[in-house]
Every structure is written in C-alpha cells, then in structure tokens.
Design an enzyme around this catalytic site. Structure first.
Site, PDB file in Angstrom:
ATOM      1  N   ARG A   1      25.386  40.035 -20.941  1.00 43.62           N
ATOM      2  CA  ARG A   1      25.508  39.484 -22.294  1.00 43.62           C
ATOM      3  C   ARG A   1      25.573  37.954 -22.312  1.00 43.62           C
ATOM      4  O   ARG A   1      25.390  37.338 -23.359  1.00 43.62           O
ATOM      5  CB  ARG A   1      26.736  40.085 -22.993  1.00 43.62           C
ATOM      6  CG  ARG A   1      26.494  41.492 -23.526  1.00 43.62           C
ATOM      7  CD  ARG A   1      27.719  42.034 -24.209  1.00 43.62           C
ATOM      8  NE  ARG A   1      28.709  42.506 -23.248  1.00 43.62           N
ATOM      9  CZ  ARG A   1      29.923  42.949 -23.574  1.00 43.62           C
ATOM     10  NH1 ARG A   1      30.292  42.972 -24.841  1.00 43.62           N
ATOM     11  NH2 ARG A   1      30.761  43.366 -22.649  1.00 43.62           N
TER      12      ARG A   1
ATOM     13  N   ASN B   1      18.424  -6.109  -7.470  1.00 41.28           N
ATOM     14  CA  ASN B   1      18.876  -5.453  -6.235  1.00 41.28           C
ATOM     15  C   ASN B   1      17.853  -4.521  -5.602  1.00 41.28           C
ATOM     16  O   ASN B   1      18.100  -4.005  -4.519  1.00 41.28           O
ATOM     17  CB  ASN B   1      20.154  -4.658  -6.521  1.00 41.28           C
ATOM     18  CG  ASN B   1      19.956  -3.574  -7.578  1.00 41.28           C
ATOM     19  OD1 ASN B   1      19.096  -3.703  -8.446  1.00 41.28           O
ATOM     20  ND2 ASN B   1      20.753  -2.528  -7.516  1.00 41.28           N
TER      21      ASN B   1
ATOM     22  N   LYS C   1      26.994  -1.124 -11.514  1.00 45.53           N
ATOM     23  CA  LYS C   1      26.698  -0.018 -10.595  1.00 45.53           C
ATOM     24  C   LYS C   1      27.056  -0.417  -9.165  1.00 45.53           C
ATOM     25  O   LYS C   1      26.587  -1.434  -8.671  1.00 45.53           O
ATOM     26  CB  LYS C   1      25.206   0.342 -10.691  1.00 45.53           C
ATOM     27  CG  LYS C   1      24.813   1.645  -9.975  1.00 45.53           C
ATOM     28  CD  LYS C   1      24.466   1.517  -8.511  1.00 45.53           C
ATOM     29  CE  LYS C   1      23.218   0.727  -8.241  1.00 45.53           C
ATOM     30  NZ  LYS C   1      22.858   0.775  -6.784  1.00 45.53           N
TER      31      LYS C   1
ATOM     32  N   ALA D   1      21.422 -21.841 -16.595  1.00 41.37           N
ATOM     33  CA  ALA D   1      20.826 -20.806 -17.438  1.00 41.37           C
ATOM     34  C   ALA D   1      19.323 -20.726 -17.219  1.00 41.37           C
ATOM     35  O   ALA D   1      18.640 -21.739 -17.045  1.00 41.37           O
ATOM     36  CB  ALA D   1      21.134 -21.100 -18.895  1.00 41.37           C
TER      37      ALA D   1
ATOM     38  N   ARG E   1      14.180 -23.135 -12.352  1.00 46.22           N
ATOM     39  CA  ARG E   1      13.350 -22.999 -13.544  1.00 46.22           C
ATOM     40  C   ARG E   1      11.981 -23.636 -13.314  1.00 46.22           C
ATOM     41  O   ARG E   1      11.840 -24.590 -12.542  1.00 46.22           O
ATOM     42  CB  ARG E   1      13.988 -23.727 -14.720  1.00 46.22           C
ATOM     43  CG  ARG E   1      15.399 -23.340 -15.072  1.00 46.22           C
ATOM     44  CD  ARG E   1      15.922 -24.300 -16.119  1.00 46.22           C
ATOM     45  NE  ARG E   1      17.295 -24.017 -16.503  1.00 46.22           N
ATOM     46  CZ  ARG E   1      18.077 -24.899 -17.102  1.00 46.22           C
ATOM     47  NH1 ARG E   1      17.596 -26.117 -17.386  1.00 46.22           N
ATOM     48  NH2 ARG E   1      19.311 -24.600 -17.432  1.00 46.22           N
TER      49      ARG E   1
ATOM     50  N   ASP F   1      36.954  36.918 -15.326  1.00 43.13           N
ATOM     51  CA  ASP F   1      36.508  36.308 -16.585  1.00 43.13           C
ATOM     52  C   ASP F   1      37.665  36.138 -17.568  1.00 43.13           C
ATOM     53  O   ASP F   1      37.463  36.129 -18.774  1.00 43.13           O
ATOM     54  CB  ASP F   1      35.385  37.129 -17.213  1.00 43.13           C
ATOM     55  CG  ASP F   1      35.817  38.540 -17.603  1.00 43.13           C
ATOM     56  OD1 ASP F   1      36.980  38.924 -17.326  1.00 43.13           O
ATOM     57  OD2 ASP F   1      34.994  39.278 -18.186  1.00 43.13           O
TER      58      ASP F   1
ATOM     59  N   THR G   1      36.167  50.083 -12.448  1.00 40.33           N
ATOM     60  CA  THR G   1      37.178  49.161 -11.934  1.00 40.33           C
ATOM     61  C   THR G   1      37.977  49.744 -10.769  1.00 40.33           C
ATOM     62  O   THR G   1      38.349  49.006  -9.846  1.00 40.33           O
ATOM     63  CB  THR G   1      38.133  48.748 -13.064  1.00 40.33           C
ATOM     64  OG1 THR G   1      38.599  49.929 -13.744  1.00 40.33           O
ATOM     65  CG2 THR G   1      37.434  47.841 -14.061  1.00 40.33           C
TER      66      THR G   1
ATOM     67  N   ASN H   1      32.477 -16.240 -14.152  1.00 40.79           N
ATOM     68  CA  ASN H   1      31.901 -15.870 -15.446  1.00 40.79           C
ATOM     69  C   ASN H   1      30.397 -15.620 -15.286  1.00 40.79           C
ATOM     70  O   ASN H   1      29.669 -16.475 -14.781  1.00 40.79           O
ATOM     71  CB  ASN H   1      32.117 -16.986 -16.470  1.00 40.79           C
ATOM     72  CG  ASN H   1      31.620 -16.591 -17.854  1.00 40.79           C
ATOM     73  OD1 ASN H   1      32.363 -16.021 -18.640  1.00 40.79           O
ATOM     74  ND2 ASN H   1      30.366 -16.895 -18.153  1.00 40.79           N
TER      75      ASN H   1
END
Length: 452
Positions: free
Chosen positions: A15, A385, A350, A422, A439, A102, A78, A376
C-alpha cells in the site's frame, strides 16, 4: 532479567506503492524502524532480532550491526514470523518484546512503562492496548467478567458484539521468552485469513491458567501502524508536534509549531527563537539564544550561541558564536565560520574557513578558501577555485581588504594587512601590507557618441 526484542519487518508493504521498503521510509529524519530500535533499546533490550522477508537486504543494510536477522520466506502470519526468531532466542530466559517495525510512534516512555508493568505483575504475556471510539481495523481485547484479559479477536474474525469493544491491541506484546517459543508451535491457522496469528498465544496461555495482562497507553496515536503514504504523513505530523513540544518545554520559542520541522536527533539550547517554515534536519545542534528566521534550513550542522540566521541554507557546517548569516546565504558542506563573522545576502561559502570577525557581506562566492580574522571581502568577489578538472585553494590573511568584483584565481595567497583593488583579477601571491591591482588600463574616447 534479560530483555530481548523481535521486530516484525518482513511484509512487502504494497500500500506504500514504493520501491523503498515500508519500514525504511523516514519519519522526522529517521527510518521508522530506527525509531522502533531506539525506543526498545531505551527499555534495556540487549538482543534484537528483526524478521525480514521482502527487501531483506535493504533492511539489513540499514540496520547493520544493530540487530540480528531471521528470514521469513513465506508470509504466513505474525506467529509464524516470530517463530523464525527461534534460531536466536528460543533458549533464552527473560522478557521478549514483539513489536512491528512500522510503529515509530510508540514512545520510549510507553515501552519502558509497558515492560515494567509486565515484569512487576509476573504476567506471562502483556498486551500494549489503547482505547478508542474508532476501533475499526484493530484486534479487540476481550476481557472476562472480572476484567481479566481473555483473548484478542482480530477484526475479520470478530462478531458484532466483539466489534463494539473499544479497547484495541496495538500489536505489541511482552512475553515470557521460553514460554512464547513453546506455545508458538501450537498455534494453528483456523481463521478467516488462514494465517498463524500471534494473538492466539494469548488464548493458549489463558487455557493453561497463566496470567495475561494489558497495559493501556493513554495516547491512542502511539498505536498507529504505517501502511500507506497518508499514515506516513500522520505519523510525521504527530511526531513533529511531540518533538516541538519537547523543545518548547525546554525553553525554546517556536512561533508556529505547525509549520516548524525539527528532526528527532536535533539539539536546541534555551532562549533560541525559531520562526515559521524553519527546517532543522539530521544531527544538527543549535546553541542558546540563537535566532532562526522564517524559511531557513539547517542540516547536520552546529550553530553556537547567539547566532542570527536569516532565511538561509546551511549544510554540514560549523558557525561560531555571535555570527550573523543571511538573508539568502548558503553555507555548503565543510564551511567553518568563526565568531562575530558577517555573511550577508546572496553569499555562498563552500569548504572554507572564515576566522573571527571576517566579513563577506553580499553577492560573493568563497570556495576552498581561508579568510583571515577581520578581513573584509567586498561585493561580488570570487575565489576562482576550479579549472574544470581540479580544485585549488585561496588563502587570505588577517586584516586584509578584498575590493568589490575581484577574482582571486587559485592557488593564490594574499598576505596580512593587504589590499586588492576593486575589479582586479589576482593570479599571483600578494605579500603582507601590499596593494595589488589587476585591471586593464582604462581608455576614454571623448566625443565618441557624435561619431557613432
């Protein structure tokens, strides 16, 4: 007195309509049969035998060294199933619990009280029973004029008067072990189903003048056997509310228990506040004074005291005290976050270590990296990576500053008290107290609009 248990888990469970064996379907983070094992162990059981049949190898793999196993190749009832355990238990003294795999809602407290009642009364068998106004489908406990247990009648074999009885058998029993295996040989299958019923042992004991008891559990919901997906959902809901109540009684604020999902093995400290829609899964440990806002999921992780987690996903990670996570952050497996760290919105971490007071405020990816204390990391920074085949590590020292939209191409090491401008792409190591720029030189062509 020694205690044994026989867990019945040989049925196919058609079931459920599932390829997964019925007793392996999870309830609040554990296979239902694992709840059964945990609860009977709490009652002092020393030997467990699980009766397997359909899906035997899956059940054996899931339970491994927690149980011995006996095979029931034919599903003949049983009593026949329990008899299969004779190879392990027939000659043992003491008490044997027979319980279905169960029935995860039978609590350890109920089993402890049930076994204690059996042993203190000196009964040769004790039935775990319950009372309900809707006994359909259950075996009925038939008592004599003195109130003593006389027999159990299965639903399909009960007459009209017997069907009106509101005390039902849960299908869980305690027996004198040696007497059980002696009487199992006398059970026949003269009934509507043509099966060998375990409750017929009760009738045989009474015929011998032996004492049979029934221990009535106050909570009828504990008797629920899970036969289909609807029963599974009811069991999940019932256990979840039990778990949530336990945490609330221990000083945890759960704003809406109906929409909070906490697995059985989760630990939570006092004065923690949990908002609606939160899921705490697996072996998660939450400290004291933590705030977990709506729709956060934390799985197999440890969160220390006074952390704030806002609408985020944390898996197989560690977060130290007074840190703020989110909103909309993800900590993937292997993340190790220090004290007073800030991980802001849309940040993914991660397999990385962030030292105390580091900040990764928004829209950044930190993978396979070490970020030093008080460093920071600006918006949009990425530790690059992966080269398509191998993963490499990025190390950033303490008190450094990684500018917005920087790419740190691993393997690379950024020293202490250093700056990355930056928009830079950094491929070479940066010494301590240095400024790195990577840059392209800007070119500006004035009046270009008019020429275009």
């Amino acid at each position: 007195m020694t205690k044994q248990a026989v867990i019945l888990a040989a049925g196919k469970g058609t079931r459920m309509k599932s390829k997964l064996h019925k007793v392996l379907h999870p309830v609040c983070g554990k296979p239902m049969v694992q709840h059964v094992i945990d609860n009977i162990k709490a009652a002092g059981v020393t030997d467990i035998v699980t009766i397997v049949g359909y899906g035997a190898e899956d059940v054996k793999r899931a339970l491994a060294d927690q149980s011995q196993f006996s095979m029931q190749t034919e599903q003949l009832g049983t009593a026949h199933a329990v008899q299969m355990a004779a190879e392990h238990l027939a000659d043992k003294e003491g008490t044997t619990i027979v319980i279905c795999g169960d029935t995860p809602l039978i609590s350890e407290e109920t089993i402890q009280g049930f076994v204690a009642h059996h042993e203190t009364t000196g009964a040769k068998a004790t039935i775990l029973s319950a009372k309900t106004n809707t006994p359909f489908g259950y075996g009925r406990i038939i008592r004599d004029e003195h109130g003593s247990v006389e027999r159990i009648v299965e639903e399909k074999d009960a007459n009209i008067e017997e069907k009106l009885v509101n005390e039902i058998s849960s299908g869980t029993f305690c027996f004198d072990n040696k007497l059980l295996f002696e009487l199992l040989k006398q059970v026949d299958n003269d009934n509507a189903q043509g099966e060998y019923y375990l409750p017929d042992v009760i009738k045989l004991l009474r015929a011998q003048g032996e004492l049979v008891e029934a221990f009535v559990t106050e909570d009828f919901s504990e008797t629920l056997g899970i036969n289909d997906r609807y029963n599974l959902s009811i069991a999940e809901q019932t256990m979840r509310l039990r778990i949530n109540k336990m945490h609330m009684m221990n000083g945890v604020t759960i704003i809406d228990p109906l929409t909070t999902y906490i697995d059985k093995d989760v630990e939570i400290g006092a004065d923690t506040v949990i908002e609606p829609g939160v899921m705490l899964k697996g072996n998660t440990k939450i400290g004291e004074g933590v705030v977990i806002t709506a729709h956060t999921t934390i799985e197999n992780s440890e969160i220390k005291d006074n952390v704030i987690v806002k609408q985020s996903y944390i898996s197989e990670s560690f977060v130290d005290e007074r840190t703020a996570i989110g909103p909309f952050a993800q900590l993937r497996p292997g993340s190790d976050v220090g004290k007073e760290v800030k991980i802001g919105n849309f940040v993914e971490i991660k397999k990385s270590k962030l030292e105390d007071e580091a900040k990764v405020s928004h829209l950044s990816y930190i993978g396979d990296a070490e970020i030093g204390a008080r460093t920071n990391v600006g918006c949009g920074a990425i530790t690059v990576n992966y080269d398509g085949k191998n993963k490499f590590k990025t190390v950033v020292g303490k008190d450094s500053f990684i500018g917005c939209n920087s790419n740190l191409v691993a393997p690379v090491h950024i020293g202490d008290e250093s700056f990355v401008a930056a928009g830079s792409t950094i491929t070479d190591d940066v010494p301590n107290k240095s400024l790195a720029l990577g840059r392209a030189r800007q070119t500006t062509k004035e009046g270009y609009y008019d020429k275009a």
